[in-house]
Design a protein around this motif. Structure first.
Motif, PDB file in Angstrom:
ATOM      1  N   SER A  30       7.411  46.857  20.506  1.00  0.00           N
ATOM      2  CA  SER A  30       6.805  45.596  20.120  1.00  0.00           C
ATOM      3  C   SER A  30       7.199  44.476  21.073  1.00  0.00           C
ATOM      4  O   SER A  30       8.188  44.554  21.780  1.00  0.00           O
ATOM      5  CB  SER A  30       7.236  45.244  18.695  1.00  0.00           C
ATOM      6  N   ALA A  31       6.414  43.421  21.065  1.00  0.00           N
ATOM      7  CA  ALA A  31       6.669  42.283  21.952  1.00  0.00           C
ATOM      8  C   ALA A  31       7.980  41.612  21.595  1.00  0.00           C
ATOM      9  O   ALA A  31       8.414  41.618  20.455  1.00  0.00           O
ATOM     10  CB  ALA A  31       5.519  41.295  21.831  1.00  0.00           C
ATOM     11  N   GLN A  32       8.601  41.049  22.572  1.00  0.00           N
ATOM     12  CA  GLN A  32       9.864  40.352  22.386  1.00  0.00           C
ATOM     13  C   GLN A  32       9.789  39.084  23.226  1.00  0.00           C
ATOM     14  O   GLN A  32       9.257  39.088  24.324  1.00  0.00           O
ATOM     15  CB  GLN A  32      10.995  41.261  22.854  1.00  0.00           C
ATOM     16  N   ALA A  33      10.334  37.988  22.736  1.00  0.00           N
ATOM     17  CA  ALA A  33      10.179  36.686  23.385  1.00  0.00           C
ATOM     18  C   ALA A  33      10.532  36.710  24.862  1.00  0.00           C
ATOM     19  O   ALA A  33       9.785  36.220  25.685  1.00  0.00           O
ATOM     20  CB  ALA A  33      11.007  35.646  22.648  1.00  0.00           C
ATOM     21  N   ALA A  34      11.656  37.258  25.247  1.00  0.00           N
ATOM     22  CA  ALA A  34      12.068  37.243  26.650  1.00  0.00           C
ATOM     23  C   ALA A  34      11.161  38.105  27.517  1.00  0.00           C
ATOM     24  O   ALA A  34      10.938  37.792  28.678  1.00  0.00           O
ATOM     25  CB  ALA A  34      13.512  37.682  26.793  1.00  0.00           C
ATOM     26  N   TRP A  60      15.721  42.261  34.530  1.00  0.00           N
ATOM     27  CA  TRP A  60      16.721  41.294  34.098  1.00  0.00           C
ATOM     28  C   TRP A  60      18.100  41.838  34.457  1.00  0.00           C
ATOM     29  O   TRP A  60      18.345  43.035  34.369  1.00  0.00           O
ATOM     30  CB  TRP A  60      16.645  41.085  32.597  1.00  0.00           C
ATOM     31  N   ALA A  61      19.008  40.968  34.797  1.00  0.00           N
ATOM     32  CA  ALA A  61      20.366  41.381  35.157  1.00  0.00           C
ATOM     33  C   ALA A  61      21.257  41.528  33.927  1.00  0.00           C
ATOM     34  O   ALA A  61      22.454  41.761  34.054  1.00  0.00           O
ATOM     35  CB  ALA A  61      20.978  40.379  36.138  1.00  0.00           C
ATOM     36  N   VAL A  62      20.672  41.420  32.750  1.00  0.00           N
ATOM     37  CA  VAL A  62      21.388  41.600  31.477  1.00  0.00           C
ATOM     38  C   VAL A  62      20.543  42.490  30.568  1.00  0.00           C
ATOM     39  O   VAL A  62      19.318  42.542  30.710  1.00  0.00           O
ATOM     40  CB  VAL A  62      21.681  40.245  30.785  1.00  0.00           C
ATOM     41  N   PRO A  63      21.183  43.195  29.626  1.00  0.00           N
ATOM     42  CA  PRO A  63      20.417  44.032  28.700  1.00  0.00           C
ATOM     43  C   PRO A  63      19.506  43.204  27.793  1.00  0.00           C
ATOM     44  O   PRO A  63      19.719  42.008  27.601  1.00  0.00           O
ATOM     45  CB  PRO A  63      21.498  44.721  27.862  1.00  0.00           C
ATOM     46  N   ALA A  64      18.503  43.849  27.245  1.00  0.00           N
ATOM     47  CA  ALA A  64      17.623  43.286  26.223  1.00  0.00           C
ATOM     48  C   ALA A  64      16.851  42.049  26.674  1.00  0.00           C
ATOM     49  O   ALA A  64      16.555  41.182  25.868  1.00  0.00           O
ATOM     50  CB  ALA A  64      18.407  43.010  24.942  1.00  0.00           C
ATOM     51  N   PHE A  65      16.560  41.950  27.971  1.00  0.00           N
ATOM     52  CA  PHE A  65      15.639  40.941  28.486  1.00  0.00           C
ATOM     53  C   PHE A  65      16.092  39.502  28.287  1.00  0.00           C
ATOM     54  O   PHE A  65      15.280  38.593  28.163  1.00  0.00           O
ATOM     55  CB  PHE A  65      14.239  41.141  27.879  1.00  0.00           C
ATOM     56  N   ALA A  66      17.392  39.273  28.267  1.00  0.00           N
ATOM     57  CA  ALA A  66      17.901  37.912  28.108  1.00  0.00           C
ATOM     58  C   ALA A  66      17.845  37.169  29.433  1.00  0.00           C
ATOM     59  O   ALA A  66      18.079  37.738  30.490  1.00  0.00           O
ATOM     60  CB  ALA A  66      19.339  37.946  27.584  1.00  0.00           C
ATOM     61  N   GLY A  67      17.503  35.911  29.377  1.00  0.00           N
ATOM     62  CA  GLY A  67      17.454  35.094  30.579  1.00  0.00           C
ATOM     63  C   GLY A  67      16.121  35.182  31.295  1.00  0.00           C
ATOM     64  O   GLY A  67      15.110  35.566  30.724  1.00  0.00           O
ATOM     65  N   THR A  68      16.130  34.817  32.556  1.00  0.00           N
ATOM     66  CA  THR A  68      14.919  34.779  33.377  1.00  0.00           C
ATOM     67  C   THR A  68      14.789  36.066  34.187  1.00  0.00           C
ATOM     68  O   THR A  68      15.748  36.497  34.813  1.00  0.00           O
ATOM     69  CB  THR A  68      14.990  33.580  34.350  1.00  0.00           C
ATOM     70  N   SER A  82      17.794  45.649  32.393  1.00  0.00           N
ATOM     71  CA  SER A  82      16.611  45.922  31.571  1.00  0.00           C
ATOM     72  C   SER A  82      15.370  45.700  32.428  1.00  0.00           C
ATOM     73  O   SER A  82      15.383  44.869  33.334  1.00  0.00           O
ATOM     74  CB  SER A  82      16.588  45.054  30.302  1.00  0.00           C
ATOM     75  N   MET A  83      14.310  46.490  32.156  1.00  0.00           N
ATOM     76  CA  MET A  83      13.089  46.433  32.976  1.00  0.00           C
ATOM     77  C   MET A  83      11.852  46.561  32.100  1.00  0.00           C
ATOM     78  O   MET A  83      11.899  47.176  31.037  1.00  0.00           O
ATOM     79  CB  MET A  83      13.084  47.552  34.016  1.00  0.00           C
ATOM     80  N   TYR A  84      10.736  46.021  32.614  1.00  0.00           N
ATOM     81  CA  TYR A  84       9.475  46.020  31.872  1.00  0.00           C
ATOM     82  C   TYR A  84       8.297  46.063  32.843  1.00  0.00           C
ATOM     83  O   TYR A  84       8.245  45.282  33.780  1.00  0.00           O
ATOM     84  CB  TYR A  84       9.425  44.752  31.023  1.00  0.00           C
ATOM     85  N   ASN A  85       7.363  46.977  32.619  1.00  0.00           N
ATOM     86  CA  ASN A  85       6.130  47.047  33.408  1.00  0.00           C
ATOM     87  C   ASN A  85       5.039  46.303  32.646  1.00  0.00           C
ATOM     88  O   ASN A  85       4.475  46.815  31.690  1.00  0.00           O
ATOM     89  CB  ASN A  85       5.697  48.489  33.657  1.00  0.00           C
ATOM     90  N   ASN A 132      15.373  48.786  27.477  1.00  0.00           N
ATOM     91  CA  ASN A 132      16.262  47.720  26.997  1.00  0.00           C
ATOM     92  C   ASN A 132      17.579  47.679  27.749  1.00  0.00           C
ATOM     93  O   ASN A 132      18.192  46.620  27.853  1.00  0.00           O
ATOM     94  CB  ASN A 132      16.579  47.903  25.510  1.00  0.00           C
ATOM     95  N   GLU A 133      18.029  48.834  28.203  1.00  0.00           N
ATOM     96  CA  GLU A 133      19.346  48.953  28.836  1.00  0.00           C
ATOM     97  C   GLU A 133      19.306  50.087  29.848  1.00  0.00           C
ATOM     98  O   GLU A 133      18.962  51.208  29.502  1.00  0.00           O
ATOM     99  CB  GLU A 133      20.389  49.222  27.752  1.00  0.00           C
TER     100      GLU A 133
END
Length: 121
Positions: free
Chosen positions: A26-30, A42-50, A72-75, A104-105
């Motif tokens: 499901s979609a997540q804000a970050a 992202w350089a942190v787990p779970a898409f935190a930050g920019t 963490s990564m997202y296509n 997520n990790e």
């Protein structure tokens, strides 16, 4: 390694010959910070930050801090899957992320030490 939802894409570990998966969820804000048509990291787990983001093929993602230290990564691509290698110039182990798939990790995966290169489709 923690995955969200059922895994439907088996990826290839080029050197180890084992298997890893990227998952859809499901979609997540970050994750919404990742623009359409991009691979984001992202350089942190779970898409935190920019996120760091790339839209084309890259032989050296290590030049970008967010990919070199990927957690963490997202296509968020719009037309095809993206294969991500642990090494530069498409070397080392790799994972395939179909459109909308994410991790997520990266700990415990082929990308636990960061992403080195990528190729779309």
């Amino acid at each position: 390694m923690r995955f969200t939802r059922i895994a439907v894409v088996a990826s290839t570990l080029a050197l180890a010959g084992g298997g890893m998966v990227a998952t859809a969820g499901s979609a997540q804000a970050a994750r919404s910070d990742c623009p359409k048509t991009y691979l984001c990291s992202w350089a942190v787990p779970a898409f935190a930050g920019t996120p760091g983001k790339v839209a084309g093929n890259n032989t050296n993602l290590r030049q970008y801090t967010k990919f070199a230290n990927s957690r963490s990564m997202y296509n968020n691509g719009s037309s095809c899957s993206v294969r991500v290698w642990s090494g530069t110039s498409q070397t080392g182990s790799s994972l395939v992320f179909k459109i909308g798939y994410f991790m997520n990790e990266t700990k415990g995966s082929a990308l636990q030490r960061g992403a080195g290169s990528n190729r779309w489709c």
